[in-house]
Design a protein around this motif. Structure first.
Motif, PDB file in Angstrom:
ATOM      1  N   GLU A 162       0.824  -1.205   0.000  1.00  0.00           N
ATOM      2  CA  GLU A 162       0.000   0.000   0.000  1.00  0.00           C
ATOM      3  C   GLU A 162       0.858   1.256   0.000  1.00  0.00           C
ATOM      4  OE1 GLU A 162      -2.258   3.368   0.896  1.00  0.00           O
ATOM      5  OE2 GLU A 162      -0.706   2.618   2.248  1.00  0.00           O
ATOM      6  N   GLN A 163       1.929   1.261   0.779  1.00  0.00           N
ATOM      7  CA  GLN A 163       2.810   2.422   0.810  1.00  0.00           C
ATOM      8  C   GLN A 163       3.503   2.628  -0.534  1.00  0.00           C
ATOM      9  OE1 GLN A 163       5.103   1.122   4.297  1.00  0.00           O
ATOM     10  NE2 GLN A 163       4.550   3.031   5.310  1.00  0.00           N
ATOM     11  N   CYS A 164       3.965   1.547  -1.138  1.00  0.00           N
ATOM     12  CA  CYS A 164       4.698   1.653  -2.401  1.00  0.00           C
ATOM     13  C   CYS A 164       3.799   2.132  -3.536  1.00  0.00           C
ATOM     14  CB  CYS A 164       5.311   0.306  -2.779  1.00  0.00           C
ATOM     15  SG  CYS A 164       6.688  -0.226  -1.744  1.00  0.00           S
ATOM     16  N   LEU A 165       2.576   1.674  -3.570  1.00  0.00           N
ATOM     17  CA  LEU A 165       1.707   1.930  -4.725  1.00  0.00           C
ATOM     18  C   LEU A 165       0.706   3.051  -4.487  1.00  0.00           C
ATOM     19  CD1 LEU A 165       0.968  -1.776  -5.781  1.00  0.00           C
ATOM     20  CD2 LEU A 165       2.846  -0.299  -6.499  1.00  0.00           C
ATOM     21  N   ASN A 166       0.756   3.671  -3.329  1.00  0.00           N
ATOM     22  CA  ASN A 166      -0.203   4.728  -3.004  1.00  0.00           C
ATOM     23  C   ASN A 166      -0.067   5.892  -3.977  1.00  0.00           C
ATOM     24  OD1 ASN A 166      -1.187   7.254  -1.506  1.00  0.00           O
ATOM     25  ND2 ASN A 166      -1.837   5.612  -0.127  1.00  0.00           N
ATOM     26  N   THR A 167      -1.164   6.308  -4.579  1.00  0.00           N
ATOM     27  CA  THR A 167      -1.108   7.346  -5.608  1.00  0.00           C
ATOM     28  C   THR A 167      -0.942   8.747  -5.031  1.00  0.00           C
ATOM     29  OG1 THR A 167      -3.533   7.442  -5.658  1.00  0.00           O
ATOM     30  CG2 THR A 167      -2.443   6.000  -7.270  1.00  0.00           C
ATOM     31  N   THR A 168      -1.096   8.892  -3.728  1.00  0.00           N
ATOM     32  CA  THR A 168      -0.915  10.192  -3.084  1.00  0.00           C
ATOM     33  C   THR A 168       0.458  10.327  -2.448  1.00  0.00           C
ATOM     34  OG1 THR A 168      -3.285  10.306  -2.609  1.00  0.00           O
ATOM     35  CG2 THR A 168      -1.843  11.787  -1.357  1.00  0.00           C
ATOM     36  N   THR A 169       0.917   9.272  -1.772  1.00  0.00           N
ATOM     37  CA  THR A 169       2.169   9.355  -1.009  1.00  0.00           C
ATOM     38  C   THR A 169       3.233   8.363  -1.469  1.00  0.00           C
ATOM     39  OG1 THR A 169       1.268   7.831   0.655  1.00  0.00           O
ATOM     40  CG2 THR A 169       0.971  10.203   1.041  1.00  0.00           C
ATOM     41  N   GLY A 170       3.020   7.688  -2.576  1.00  0.00           N
ATOM     42  CA  GLY A 170       3.977   6.684  -3.032  1.00  0.00           C
ATOM     43  C   GLY A 170       5.326   7.271  -3.411  1.00  0.00           C
ATOM     44  N   PHE A 171       6.338   6.935  -2.671  1.00  0.00           N
ATOM     45  CA  PHE A 171       7.720   7.356  -2.912  1.00  0.00           C
ATOM     46  C   PHE A 171       7.845   8.879  -3.068  1.00  0.00           C
ATOM     47  CE2 PHE A 171       7.938   2.861  -3.821  1.00  0.00           C
ATOM     48  CZ  PHE A 171       9.146   2.504  -3.247  1.00  0.00           C
ATOM     49  N   ASN A 172       7.113   9.600  -2.251  1.00  0.00           N
ATOM     50  CA  ASN A 172       7.274  11.057  -2.257  1.00  0.00           C
ATOM     51  C   ASN A 172       7.218  11.673  -0.863  1.00  0.00           C
ATOM     52  OD1 ASN A 172       4.533  11.175  -1.575  1.00  0.00           O
ATOM     53  ND2 ASN A 172       3.867  11.744  -3.645  1.00  0.00           N
ATOM     54  N   VAL A 173       7.251  10.833   0.183  1.00  0.00           N
ATOM     55  CA  VAL A 173       7.330  11.295   1.569  1.00  0.00           C
ATOM     56  C   VAL A 173       8.418  10.508   2.277  1.00  0.00           C
ATOM     57  CG1 VAL A 173       4.916  12.040   1.714  1.00  0.00           C
ATOM     58  CG2 VAL A 173       5.513   9.671   2.269  1.00  0.00           C
ATOM     59  N   THR A 174       9.031  11.114   3.285  1.00  0.00           N
ATOM     60  CA  THR A 174      10.184  10.496   3.948  1.00  0.00           C
ATOM     61  C   THR A 174       9.800   9.483   5.020  1.00  0.00           C
ATOM     62  OG1 THR A 174      10.312  12.296   5.578  1.00  0.00           O
ATOM     63  CG2 THR A 174      11.631  12.539   3.556  1.00  0.00           C
ATOM     64  N   ASP A 175       8.542   9.459   5.429  1.00  0.00           N
ATOM     65  CA  ASP A 175       8.145   8.639   6.574  1.00  0.00           C
ATOM     66  C   ASP A 175       8.618   7.190   6.504  1.00  0.00           C
ATOM     67  OD1 ASP A 175       6.874  10.932   7.368  1.00  0.00           O
ATOM     68  OD2 ASP A 175       4.841  10.216   7.026  1.00  0.00           O
TER      69      ASP A 175
END
Length: 525
Positions: free
Chosen positions: A265-278
């Motif tokens: 879910e984190q990898c493929l999330n269209t809002t936060t996928g690979f664009n947040v440092t968390d």
């Protein structure tokens, strides 16, 4: 300093570096002044080198250049392509701006780290300042480890180790510029050999390990912590083939990191996928205050996110980052990481790939990479869409370093480690029974899938002397970049910029051979 205060080439622009406005004593006595020096380091991740050179948006550009030099992703066209000369192995010699950008950027970043190291005296520093000092040593180690692996001359099938001056440059890396060096020392500063560079980086990391435990705030993971120092040591020991230490420090990094491997879910999330440092150990953050974001087009998102409409890579230009066909086809359909690319319409995965805007996706070419989402999933507004983070270090890398390092020592342990990671976190059906060099290559391939687009494949290809194959039936590399090598490519031995020789005579005659145009393009035979 000679290594950073470079004068211009006829084909190049001037690089201006910051000057000191306070004494070391004043800085060391001021908590806010010290913090400003420290925060100049992560700010340099997004340093705009030239608003006339649209590829020059900082450390993310270095990562992208390394990926272009490898073979896992490529560009689907030469139109609007700011990366053509790297992709086509042209103009990589010492007299061109492409090499000057890399050289000047890295040594400008080193200066930022040296400013921290040179202005904090550990004997008189507060606890807080000791933590800051640890970041200076960690940043400097990271930068020199990058440069060492990029500029070290290693044997290849395109150029001789003996350069045009008759000197054998095998194993030579880059000059080491320290905070305490005088100008005269910097102007007589030869390329460090592998052993001396390794010792220098290891010493920096030992100091970072000692001091960084005092750091209480990583500023949203844009500053490294102890886990990152362990991770850098794991990278260092892989470079010099000390596999026992590499395995040990990779495990230390995993244990010290405050994150788990990213979920599907984190990898493929269209809002936060690979664009947040968390989800990461260490990241670079672009904000609306950064020049690179305000340009709209000279930033990471513009050149890497296929789903953006405002930049170089996406719907507006028709220029996309796409997976190499062979690379993509080798990924199992049961591995969710394959969904980071647009599947062909004939694929059973075609309806499983998620997009920020499915209407836009209809225009994407097959295998377009959708791993790096625009900020907040906003494909249209450049201020929001470009305000993204990109990864400097992820814990997943440490799992693969641990597995590969183990495989170099023991097949069974290497198998167990890669199977455990892959089956638990990426593909429940994964199981490899490969041994020996085939096992090592398999682990490295899975690492390349994991870190695709993150600038790491270059280092493994060069380190392990793997060839690149871009020319074959069905290739999607542009015709002018279809090179096939039998060893590591010659272009992975980067060439020092000419102005370094002009300012530092100790390197005169000791440059790497120019790799430009040494390979013939594959034309179907």
């Amino acid at each position: 300093m000679a290594a950073v205060g470079l004068t211009t080439l006829n084909s190049c622009i001037e690089e201006t570096e910051p000057t000191s406005v306070a004494t070391s004593t004043q800085i060391s006595q001021s908590s806010s002044a010290t913090e400003a020096l420290v925060m100049a380091q992560p700010a340099y991740f997004n340093h705009l080198w030239s608003d006339e050179r649209h590829y020059s948006f900082g450390y993310g550009a270095m990562m992208h250049i390394r990926d272009i030099f490898a073979s896992d992703i490529t560009k689907n066209t030469t139109s609007y392509n700011q990366w053509n000369y790297w992709l086509q192995n042209q103009y990589q010699g010492d007299g061109y701006i492409f090499g000057q950008f890399i050289w000047n950027y890295y040594y400008g970043f080193v200066l930022a780290a040296n400013n921290v190291i040179g202005n904090i005296d550990p004997e008189t520093a507060t606890t807080e300042q000791l933590g800051y000092l640890g970041t200076g040593y960690a940043f400097r180690a990271m930068l020199y480890l990058d440069m060492a692996r990029m500029y070290e001359f290693l044997p290849n099938d395109g150029t001789s180790a003996v350069n045009a001056n008759g000197n054998d440059v095998t194993g030579l890396t880059v000059p080491i510029v320290k905070a305490e060096m005088t100008q005269d020392e910097a102007r007589n500063n030869p390329r460090a050999n592998r052993k001396d560079m390794m010792t220098f980086i290891e010493t920096d990391l030992d100091k970072a390990e000692e001091y960084i435990v005092n750091l209480t705030n990583t500023n949203g993971k844009t500053l490294p912590d102890l886990a990152c120092v362990y991770g850098l040591k794991a990278r260092l020991y892989m470079w010099v083939e000390d596999y026992a230490k590499a395995q040990d420090y990779a495990r230390k990094a995993i244990n010290a990191a405050n994150v788990d491997p990213m979920t599907q879910e984190q990898c493929l999330n269209t809002t936060t996928g690979f664009n947040v440092t968390d989800p990461w150990m260490w990241g670079a953050q672009q904000t609306t205050e950064d020049d690179v974001v305000q340009t709209g087009i000279i930033n990471w998102t513009s050149h890497v996110s296929s789903e953006s409409t405002f930049g170089y890579c996406g719907v507006g230009t028709g220029l996309y980052n796409v997976a190499d066909v062979n690379f993509y086809n080798r990924i199992s359909d049961t591995d969710f990481r394959k969904l980071e690319f647009k599947a062909p319409s004939s694929s059973p995965l075609s309806n499983q790939v998620s997009y920020v805007n499915r209407a836009y996706a209809a225009n994407y070419p097959d295998l377009a990479m959708v791993k790096f989402r625009p900020g907040s999933g906003d494909a249209d507004d450049y201020m929001t869409g470009s305000s993204t983070a990109y990864p400097i270090m992820r814990v997943e890398e440490m799992y693969f370093i641990e597995a590969e390092a183990a495989a170099h020592q023991n097949d069974t342990q290497g198998q167990q480690l890669v199977n455990a990671f892959m089956s638990q976190y990426r593909d429940s059906k994964y199981n490899t029974t490969k041994t020996g060099e085939a096992l090592i290559e398999e682990i490295v391939f899975q690492k390349r899938v994991e870190l695709v687009g993150e600038g790491q494949a270059f280092f493994d290809i060069k380190r392990l002397n793997y060839p690149v194959t871009r020319g074959y039936e069905g290739t999607n590399f542009v015709a002018t970049a279809r090179f096939n090598t039998t060893t590591r490519p010659a272009w992975m031995n980067l060439v020092m910029v000419r102005t370094e020789k002009n300012n530092n005579p100790a390197v005169d005659g000791w440059n790497n051979p120019d790799p430009s145009d040494v390979y013939r393009v594959w034309v179907g035979q």
